[in-house]
Design a protein around this motif. Structure first.
Motif, PDB file in Angstrom:
ATOM      1  N   MET A  61       0.841  -1.181   0.000  1.00 10.83           N
ATOM      2  CA  MET A  61       0.000   0.000   0.000  1.00 10.83           C
ATOM      3  C   MET A  61       0.883   1.241   0.000  1.00 10.83           C
ATOM      4  O   MET A  61       1.868   1.322   0.714  1.00 10.83           O
ATOM      5  N   GLU A  62       0.511   2.196  -0.785  1.00 11.35           N
ATOM      6  CA  GLU A  62       1.244   3.450  -0.850  1.00 11.35           C
ATOM      7  C   GLU A  62       0.412   4.556  -0.224  1.00 11.35           C
ATOM      8  O   GLU A  62      -0.812   4.501  -0.209  1.00 11.35           O
ATOM      9  N   LEU A  63       1.093   5.575   0.282  1.00 10.62           N
ATOM     10  CA  LEU A  63       0.443   6.670   0.984  1.00 10.62           C
ATOM     11  C   LEU A  63       0.582   7.966   0.200  1.00 10.62           C
ATOM     12  O   LEU A  63       1.614   8.217  -0.425  1.00 10.62           O
ATOM     13  N   SER A  64      -0.442   8.797   0.266  1.00 11.28           N
ATOM     14  CA  SER A  64      -0.339  10.133  -0.306  1.00 11.28           C
ATOM     15  C   SER A  64       0.535  10.978   0.606  1.00 11.28           C
ATOM     16  O   SER A  64       0.815  10.611   1.753  1.00 11.28           O
ATOM     17  N   VAL A  65       0.947  12.125   0.137  1.00 18.61           N
ATOM     18  CA  VAL A  65       1.783  12.995   0.958  1.00 18.61           C
ATOM     19  C   VAL A  65       1.021  13.443   2.209  1.00 18.61           C
ATOM     20  O   VAL A  65       1.600  13.527   3.294  1.00 18.61           O
ATOM     21  N   GLY A  66      -0.275  13.680   2.097  1.00 20.00           N
ATOM     22  CA  GLY A  66      -1.077  14.057   3.251  1.00 20.00           C
ATOM     23  C   GLY A  66      -1.202  12.933   4.266  1.00 20.00           C
ATOM     24  O   GLY A  66      -1.140  13.169   5.479  1.00 20.00           O
ATOM     25  N   GLU A  67      -1.387  11.713   3.776  1.00 24.49           N
ATOM     26  CA  GLU A  67      -1.460  10.561   4.678  1.00 24.49           C
ATOM     27  C   GLU A  67      -0.125  10.342   5.384  1.00 24.49           C
ATOM     28  O   GLU A  67      -0.088  10.086   6.587  1.00 24.49           O
ATOM     29  N   LEU A  68       0.952  10.473   4.644  1.00 24.75           N
ATOM     30  CA  LEU A  68       2.274  10.309   5.234  1.00 24.75           C
ATOM     31  C   LEU A  68       2.520  11.375   6.296  1.00 24.75           C
ATOM     32  O   LEU A  68       3.009  11.076   7.386  1.00 24.75           O
ATOM     33  N   ALA A  69       2.152  12.596   5.993  1.00 30.05           N
ATOM     34  CA  ALA A  69       2.321  13.687   6.956  1.00 30.05           C
ATOM     35  C   ALA A  69       1.496  13.433   8.214  1.00 30.05           C
ATOM     36  O   ALA A  69       1.993  13.580   9.330  1.00 30.05           O
ATOM     37  N   GLY A  70       0.258  13.041   8.048  1.00 31.58           N
ATOM     38  CA  GLY A  70      -0.607  12.790   9.191  1.00 31.58           C
ATOM     39  C   GLY A  70      -0.128  11.650  10.065  1.00 31.58           C
ATOM     40  O   GLY A  70      -0.150  11.748  11.298  1.00 31.58           O
ATOM     41  N   ARG A  71       0.329  10.595   9.469  1.00 31.98           N
ATOM     42  CA  ARG A  71       0.768   9.418  10.235  1.00 31.98           C
ATOM     43  C   ARG A  71       2.127   9.617  10.882  1.00 31.98           C
ATOM     44  O   ARG A  71       2.413   9.028  11.916  1.00 31.98           O
ATOM     45  N   SER A  72       2.964  10.438  10.260  1.00 29.77           N
ATOM     46  CA  SER A  72       4.317  10.621  10.785  1.00 29.77           C
ATOM     47  C   SER A  72       4.435  11.827  11.705  1.00 29.77           C
ATOM     48  O   SER A  72       5.401  11.943  12.448  1.00 29.77           O
ATOM     49  N   GLY A  73       3.475  12.751  11.615  1.00 32.36           N
ATOM     50  CA  GLY A  73       3.556  13.971  12.411  1.00 32.36           C
ATOM     51  C   GLY A  73       4.514  14.997  11.837  1.00 32.36           C
ATOM     52  O   GLY A  73       4.912  15.939  12.509  1.00 32.36           O
ATOM     53  N   VAL A  74       4.891  14.828  10.576  1.00 30.83           N
ATOM     54  CA  VAL A  74       5.812  15.733   9.892  1.00 30.83           C
ATOM     55  C   VAL A  74       5.015  16.568   8.900  1.00 30.83           C
ATOM     56  O   VAL A  74       4.105  16.077   8.250  1.00 30.83           O
ATOM     57  N   ALA A  75       5.349  17.834   8.775  1.00 32.89           N
ATOM     58  CA  ALA A  75       4.638  18.732   7.858  1.00 32.89           C
ATOM     59  C   ALA A  75       4.827  18.290   6.406  1.00 32.89           C
ATOM     60  O   ALA A  75       5.876  17.740   6.041  1.00 32.89           O
ATOM     61  N   VAL A  76       3.824  18.552   5.597  1.00 34.57           N
ATOM     62  CA  VAL A  76       3.896  18.229   4.168  1.00 34.57           C
ATOM     63  C   VAL A  76       5.105  18.907   3.538  1.00 34.57           C
ATOM     64  O   VAL A  76       5.827  18.309   2.735  1.00 34.57           O
ATOM     65  N   SER A  77       5.360  20.147   3.921  1.00 35.11           N
ATOM     66  CA  SER A  77       6.510  20.863   3.357  1.00 35.11           C
ATOM     67  C   SER A  77       7.825  20.159   3.695  1.00 35.11           C
ATOM     68  O   SER A  77       8.748  20.138   2.874  1.00 35.11           O
ATOM     69  N   ALA A  78       7.924  19.584   4.877  1.00 34.57           N
ATOM     70  CA  ALA A  78       9.131  18.850   5.263  1.00 34.57           C
ATOM     71  C   ALA A  78       9.280  17.592   4.417  1.00 34.57           C
ATOM     72  O   ALA A  78      10.395  17.240   4.017  1.00 34.57           O
ATOM     73  N   ILE A  79       8.170  16.923   4.140  1.00 33.36           N
ATOM     74  CA  ILE A  79       8.220  15.722   3.297  1.00 33.36           C
ATOM     75  C   ILE A  79       8.711  16.086   1.904  1.00 33.36           C
ATOM     76  O   ILE A  79       9.562  15.399   1.335  1.00 33.36           O
ATOM     77  N   HIS A  80       8.210  17.191   1.358  1.00 36.98           N
ATOM     78  CA  HIS A  80       8.683  17.634   0.046  1.00 36.98           C
ATOM     79  C   HIS A  80      10.175  17.979   0.097  1.00 36.98           C
ATOM     80  O   HIS A  80      10.919  17.686  -0.843  1.00 36.98           O
TER      81      HIS A  80
END
Length: 51
Positions: A1-20
């Protein structure tokens, strides 16, 4: 299963901008789906690089 950037941010507690930022630096990778949206493997949650 793959996660969207929003799902990854929500589950990890890291901001979307940090993921980018991490992706731009080559610390994590994503693929694109047919709608050209980023998808991250679930393993990204288990990485120790802050994500």
């Amino acid at each position: 299963m793959e996660l969207s950037v929003g799902e990854l941010a929500g589950r990890s507690g890291v901001a979307v901008s940090a993921i980018h930022f991490y992706e731009a630096k080559g610390l994590i990778r994503s693929s694109r789906n047919s709608g050209n949206q980023r998808r991250f493997p679930r393993e990204t949650l288990r990485r120790g690089a802050g994500v």
